[in-house]
Write an enzyme that holds these catalytic residues in place. Structure first.
Site, PDB file in Angstrom:
ATOM      1  N   ASP A  61       0.863  -1.175   0.000  1.00 48.72           N
ATOM      2  CA  ASP A  61       0.000   0.000   0.000  1.00 48.72           C
ATOM      3  C   ASP A  61       0.905   1.233   0.000  1.00 48.72           C
ATOM      4  O   ASP A  61       2.055   1.175   0.434  1.00 48.72           O
ATOM      5  CB  ASP A  61      -0.878  -0.035   1.256  1.00 48.72           C
ATOM      6  CG  ASP A  61      -1.603   1.276   1.495  1.00 48.72           C
ATOM      7  OD1 ASP A  61      -2.336   1.712   0.582  1.00 48.72           O
ATOM      8  OD2 ASP A  61      -1.422   1.861   2.578  1.00 48.72           O
ATOM      9  N   ASP A  63      -0.187   5.049   0.749  1.00 45.89           N
ATOM     10  CA  ASP A  63      -0.435   6.119   1.715  1.00 45.89           C
ATOM     11  C   ASP A  63      -0.192   5.656   3.155  1.00 45.89           C
ATOM     12  O   ASP A  63      -0.809   4.701   3.630  1.00 45.89           O
ATOM     13  CB  ASP A  63      -1.866   6.626   1.600  1.00 45.89           C
ATOM     14  CG  ASP A  63      -2.155   7.249   0.246  1.00 45.89           C
ATOM     15  OD1 ASP A  63      -1.202   7.519  -0.505  1.00 45.89           O
ATOM     16  OD2 ASP A  63      -3.350   7.461  -0.062  1.00 45.89           O
ATOM     17  N   THR A 168      -2.526   0.949  -4.768  1.00 46.71           N
ATOM     18  CA  THR A 168      -3.045   2.176  -4.194  1.00 46.71           C
ATOM     19  C   THR A 168      -4.277   2.681  -4.914  1.00 46.71           C
ATOM     20  O   THR A 168      -4.468   2.402  -6.105  1.00 46.71           O
ATOM     21  CB  THR A 168      -1.953   3.273  -4.226  1.00 46.71           C
ATOM     22  OG1 THR A 168      -2.505   4.521  -3.794  1.00 46.71           O
ATOM     23  CG2 THR A 168      -1.395   3.452  -5.626  1.00 46.71           C
ATOM     24  N   ALA A 169      -5.097   3.438  -4.193  1.00 46.06           N
ATOM     25  CA  ALA A 169      -6.259   4.085  -4.806  1.00 46.06           C
ATOM     26  C   ALA A 169      -5.860   5.328  -5.584  1.00 46.06           C
ATOM     27  O   ALA A 169      -6.682   5.900  -6.306  1.00 46.06           O
ATOM     28  CB  ALA A 169      -7.280   4.456  -3.739  1.00 46.06           C
ATOM     29  N   LYS A 213      -8.583  -3.648  -4.311  1.00 46.53           N
ATOM     30  CA  LYS A 213      -7.147  -3.923  -4.228  1.00 46.53           C
ATOM     31  C   LYS A 213      -6.881  -5.420  -4.232  1.00 46.53           C
ATOM     32  O   LYS A 213      -5.959  -5.904  -4.907  1.00 46.53           O
ATOM     33  CB  LYS A 213      -6.561  -3.299  -2.957  1.00 46.53           C
ATOM     34  CG  LYS A 213      -6.324  -1.808  -3.022  1.00 46.53           C
ATOM     35  CD  LYS A 213      -5.544  -1.372  -1.792  1.00 46.53           C
ATOM     36  CE  LYS A 213      -5.220   0.099  -1.825  1.00 46.53           C
ATOM     37  NZ  LYS A 213      -4.412   0.508  -0.659  1.00 46.53           N
ATOM     38  N   ASP A 236      -1.093  -0.010   6.112  1.00 47.94           N
ATOM     39  CA  ASP A 236      -1.373   0.642   7.396  1.00 47.94           C
ATOM     40  C   ASP A 236      -2.851   0.598   7.751  1.00 47.94           C
ATOM     41  O   ASP A 236      -3.224   0.925   8.872  1.00 47.94           O
ATOM     42  CB  ASP A 236      -0.952   2.116   7.326  1.00 47.94           C
ATOM     43  CG  ASP A 236      -1.911   2.938   6.471  1.00 47.94           C
ATOM     44  OD1 ASP A 236      -2.557   3.867   7.005  1.00 47.94           O
ATOM     45  OD2 ASP A 236      -2.048   2.635   5.273  1.00 47.94           O
ATOM     46  N   ASN A 239      -8.775  -1.090   5.918  1.00 50.84           N
ATOM     47  CA  ASN A 239      -9.461  -1.240   4.630  1.00 50.84           C
ATOM     48  C   ASN A 239      -8.747  -2.228   3.709  1.00 50.84           C
ATOM     49  O   ASN A 239      -9.343  -2.739   2.760  1.00 50.84           O
ATOM     50  CB  ASN A 239      -9.563   0.117   3.924  1.00 50.84           C
ATOM     51  CG  ASN A 239     -10.489   1.076   4.631  1.00 50.84           C
ATOM     52  OD1 ASN A 239     -11.582   0.699   5.047  1.00 50.84           O
ATOM     53  ND2 ASN A 239     -10.062   2.315   4.796  1.00 50.84           N
TER      54      ASN A 239
END
Length: 308
Positions: A61, A63, A168-169, A213, A236, A239
């Site tokens: 991930d 962020d 990542t989004a 994801k 982290d 979600n």
């Protein structure tokens, strides 16, 4: 990214959006990987990467896992600086993203509004223009915010001969720039549709978030011949539990409260690179200079406390 050949109107209508988003992200990542691979220095390996295992890979991930803060905020800050949109639009965009990140609220209508707001910013712009600007924004805001500890974990996988992907989004173009700058294999990110190199203002599927994801990682693993039981994933956020649960080596990095609890219950590995005030600030956007940020963040925290 142009609408892929497999995405017929019938399939778009009948396939879950998370699956479409995952498959689109995997296709975009593989295309970028085929065109551009790189390597970078690093140190401090974790204890499990198996050297020479070409069926293992690592998924990170972005962020607050690889980078302090959220890539979409830095991107928005850079686009605002370049007059892509007005102050009022920036304040609304920051509020929407703060709500998701701090309050943990994922109302479908709210998500739709935030998605449409973000897409309206780039609609009509050329993909090449956003890529070039993305390179500048990385240097301006992102490069100094990479967590050294997580960077070392990624390098350990590279040193073991394994592929390393960001998941990542954030827009896939931004994610690919970050991956390339860090010497990683590539990136899975949210895919915005483009026609003849111009953004249409629509997504392929949905933002690459949560279950999407996991779908992206699953699709990429299938296409690349990876054994997910041998793979590692790092995040982290609670979600990303669907993604972390896919692999044999899940890691909670700088975890939020829900992920920390979940990881301890399942004996997942944890790493926390935050100290003091940095830990307290995790999750709060870095869009300096916008008065709405402080108020929006405070309101989101208040909502979060009432809900928990």
């Amino acid at each position: 990214m142009a609408a892929p050949a497999w995405l017929t109107s019938r399939r778009r209508a009948t396939t879950p959006r998370s699956v479409l988003a995952g498959e689109a992200a995997a296709e975009a990542a593989r295309s970028a990987y085929a065109a551009d691979t790189a390597a970078a220095p690093g140190s401090d390996a974790p204890d499990f990467p198996v050297h020479g295992d070409d069926r293992a890979a690592a998924f990170f991930d972005l962020d607050n896992t690889v980078m302090q803060g959220a890539a979409i905020f830095y991107l928005g800050r850079g686009l605002y600086k370049r007059k892509f949109f007005q102050r009022r639009e920036l304040a609304r965009f920051v509020w929407q993203q703060t709500w998701f990140r701090v309050a943990g609220v994922e109302d479908p209508d709210h998500i739709q509004e935030a998605r449409d707001s973000a897409l309206s910013i780039v609609k009509g712009h050329r993909v090449s223009e956003l890529r070039a600007i993305g390179e500048e924004i990385y240097d301006e805001y992102m490069a100094e915010r990479i967590w050294p500890g997580t960077r070392a974990l990624a390098q350990a996988h590279l040193d073991a001969g394994q592929r390393v992907w960001l998941v990542t989004a954030a827009p896939v173009e931004t994610a690919t720039i970050i991956a390339r700058r860090l010497g990683l294999t590539g990136a899975l990110g949210t895919v915005a549709e483009s026609v003849d190199g111009v953004y249409t203002g629509r997504l392929v599927g949905e933002p690459l978030h949560g279950p999407a994801k996991a779908e992206a990682v699953r699709a990429l693993a299938l296409a690349e011949g990876l054994d997910l039981a041998r793979c590692a994933a790092y995040s982290d956020s609670h979600n990303d539990i669907p993604m972390l649960s896919l692999v044999g080596h899940p890691y909670a990095i700088n975890p939020d409260t829900k992920l920390r609890r979940h990881a301890k219950e399942r004996d997942w590995r944890l790493r926390d690179y935050r100290t003091g005030r940095k830990a307290a600030k995790v999750g709060i956007p870095a869009a300096a200079g916008v008065g709405a940020v402080a108020g929006g963040t405070a309101a989101a925290i208040a909502i979060h406390r009432r809900r928990h």
